[in-house]
Design an enzyme around this catalytic site. Structure first.
Site, PDB file in Angstrom:
ATOM      1  CB  CYS A 296      -0.928   0.008   1.211  1.00  0.00           C
ATOM      2  SG  CYS A 296      -2.054  -1.407   1.296  1.00  0.00           S
TER       3      CYS A 296
ATOM      4  CG  ASN B 166      -6.926  -1.655   1.976  1.00  0.00           C
ATOM      5  OD1 ASN B 166      -6.377  -0.908   1.168  1.00  0.00           O
ATOM      6  ND2 ASN B 166      -6.259  -2.289   2.919  1.00  0.00           N
TER       7      ASN B 166
ATOM      8  CG  HIS C 143      -8.000  19.153   4.517  1.00  0.00           C
ATOM      9  ND1 HIS C 143      -9.304  19.288   4.951  1.00  0.00           N
ATOM     10  CD2 HIS C 143      -7.674  20.321   3.913  1.00  0.00           C
ATOM     11  CE1 HIS C 143      -9.757  20.488   4.613  1.00  0.00           C
ATOM     12  NE2 HIS C 143      -8.778  21.131   3.982  1.00  0.00           N
TER      13      HIS C 143
ATOM     14  CG  HIS D 206      12.070   0.084   4.362  1.00  0.00           C
ATOM     15  ND1 HIS D 206      11.962  -1.111   5.031  1.00  0.00           N
ATOM     16  CD2 HIS D 206      11.710  -0.175   3.080  1.00  0.00           C
ATOM     17  CE1 HIS D 206      11.565  -2.055   4.195  1.00  0.00           C
ATOM     18  NE2 HIS D 206      11.402  -1.516   2.996  1.00  0.00           N
TER      19      HIS D 206
END
Length: 482
Positions: free
Chosen positions: A256, A425, A388, A335
């Site tokens: 994702c 999703n 936002h 990461h």
């Protein structure tokens, strides 16, 4: 094959934990640095070409403007030093000072434009909404899964419980082929799904921006599981007939979080190839993530992942600022793959029967929460305020944990929850469905900052901060418009 050779080519990956902090967490930054073009090795050098190249540089409009400006400054300085009587020729104007200041202004502008970092603009984006006949309600999902004959009754009940609490509504989209009894998912099934979603999003983007496909010089496509030959990016090039020197990249296996990685790649390429458009396409092939077995850790992705794709058009040209919606202000990538727990928390694996699926274990939520907290702290120190927030729409449980961990309000997570409910999703494209939701339901004002954050296998955590360049409302190509 010898034993040592089998070990060398084993599919198992052993990751050694090194460089961790005292508290057991560690982050590192990944940055794609643009490489300079090696003209000497990519073209055939000839005297005629050298003359033509030099002629082109000498007649460059920007270079000519700089030379004229320097000459104007020099001439006006010489005229002043020689005390010429310009007022005799132009009694109402001080021509010497005028030439000096105009020339100096142009020189300053030239230096500023050439030596300041080039901006990255998001001209527009589009999210694909599949046809209504692909909508699958939660009850229909369970009914079709039972009729497929692939799952035990215990697995059916488990998926039913997950669907009940995951936050997905009754209007998300799925390829019906995954439920077909005795059907083995083929490469052609994945290609057809990817073509439907990718081409649909790109068509809507091109219609909105009025950009011709041959004007696109950079293409970056990301899809986590489906990787074909020719690649998905080649499919886009063939379908839309992009020019033969397009800089094409295909990202796979990054989950994702790959959508923001694709934006990062496009941003750096725009520095190397200025004056062109970059098209970024983010999608996922649900048919290739579908698991037809009974391991619970692999059944979770069945309940969450849904069809979708987003296409984004970027530019680094300052001439495009007037038509752009947003400017990229910050991009952060971390990461945690150095840790075994993070590295193994999400991965594709086979069960005891050899059936492949996406495995998600309990360590995934804990790993991503630590990354999200660090991103929020770092970016708020940079920007101080987000009007936002778009958090990748994974599941209700993850959104609840993030909201509590980061002390966010319901308004902060509204876009993610509404997207999860309506579209499910959609992997790396979900943050763009969320931004489309904000444009449709909230008046995004000029100067507002939008934080997009996503995470994926690895664990990777990536963030974008966009600044609105004008007041932005709903658009015709919005997936939220009926």
């Amino acid at each position: 094959m010898a034993r040592d050779e089998r070990k060398q080519f084993s599919a198992e990956i052993d990751v050694k934990n090194s460089g961790a902090d005292v508290d057991g967490t560690a982050d590192f930054f990944m940055k794609v640095q643009p490489a300079s073009r090696d003209f000497l090795s990519s073209i055939r050098i000839s005297p005629k070409y050298i003359v033509k190249l030099g002629y082109g540089y000498l007649l460059s409009p920007r270079l000519c403007l700089l030379i004229v400006s320097i000459l104007a400054v020099s001439f006006s300085t010489s005229a002043e030093s020689e005390k010429l009587k310009w007022q005799d020729l132009c009694p109402k104007f001080d021509l010497v000072n005028g030439l000096f200041f105009v020339g100096l202004l142009v020189v300053v502008m030239f230096v500023y434009l050439d030596f300041t970092p080039k901006p990255t603009y998001l001209l527009d984006f589009a999210c694909y909404r599949p046809p209504d006949d692909l909508k699958v309600s939660k009850d229909e999902f369970i009914e079709l899964a039972r009729k497929s004959g692939n799952f035990s009754e215990a697995s059916i009940e488990f998926q039913q419980r997950v669907l009940k609490s995951c936050g997905i509504g009754n209007e998300s989209y799925m390829p019906r082929v995954v439920f077909r009894p005795d059907h083995n998912i083929t490469l052609n099934d994945g290609r057809e799904e990817a073509a439907m979603t990718m081409f649909g999003a790109i068509n809507e983007l091109l219609a909105a921006t009025k950009i011709r496909p041959r004007d696109i010089g950079i293409l970056v496509v990301n899809c986590g599981v489906l990787n074909t030959t020719p690649s998905l990016s080649s499919m886009v090039i063939n379908h839309f007939k992009l020019k033969n020197d397009v800089q094409s990249f295909n990202l796979g296996g990054m989950g994702c979080a790959a959508g923001i990685v694709a934006i990062d790649v496009a941003k750096d390429l725009l520095k190397v190839y200025p004056g062109t458009y970059a098209l970024v396409v983010s999608t996922e092939a649900v048919s290739f993530t579908w698991y037809k077995g009974n391991d619970r850790d692999k059944l979770i992705s069945n309940c969450f992942l849904r069809m979708g794709a987003a296409a984004m058009l970027l530019s680094s040209s300052r001439y495009h600022r007037w038509r752009a919606k947003y400017e990229l202000k910050h991009l952060l990538r971390t990461h945690q793959g150095m840790h075994d727990t993070s590295f193994k928390s999400m991965h594709i694996a086979e069960d005891a029967k050899g059936t492949q699926g996406v495995s998600i274990n309990d360590n995934a939520v804990e790993a991503l929460l630590s990354s999200v907290s660090w991103h929020l702290k770092f970016l708020t120190n940079k920007t101080r305020l987000f009007e936002h927030i778009c958090i990748v729409a994974t599941s209700k449980k993850v959104l609840d944990e993030i909201e509590m961990k980061l002390e966010l309000t319901e308004d902060n997570t509204e876009a993610a929850r509404k997207t999860l409910e309506r579209f499910g999703n959609t992997s790396s494209s979900s943050i763009w469905y969320e931004l489309a939701y904000l444009e449709s339901s909230t008046n995004i004002k000029n100067g507002h900052r939008i934080w997009q954050i996503s995470f994926g296998s690895g664990i990777k955590c990536n963030s974008l901060v966009w600044k609105a360049l004008k007041n932005i409302g709903s658009t015709n190509q919005s997936p939220w418009e009926c």
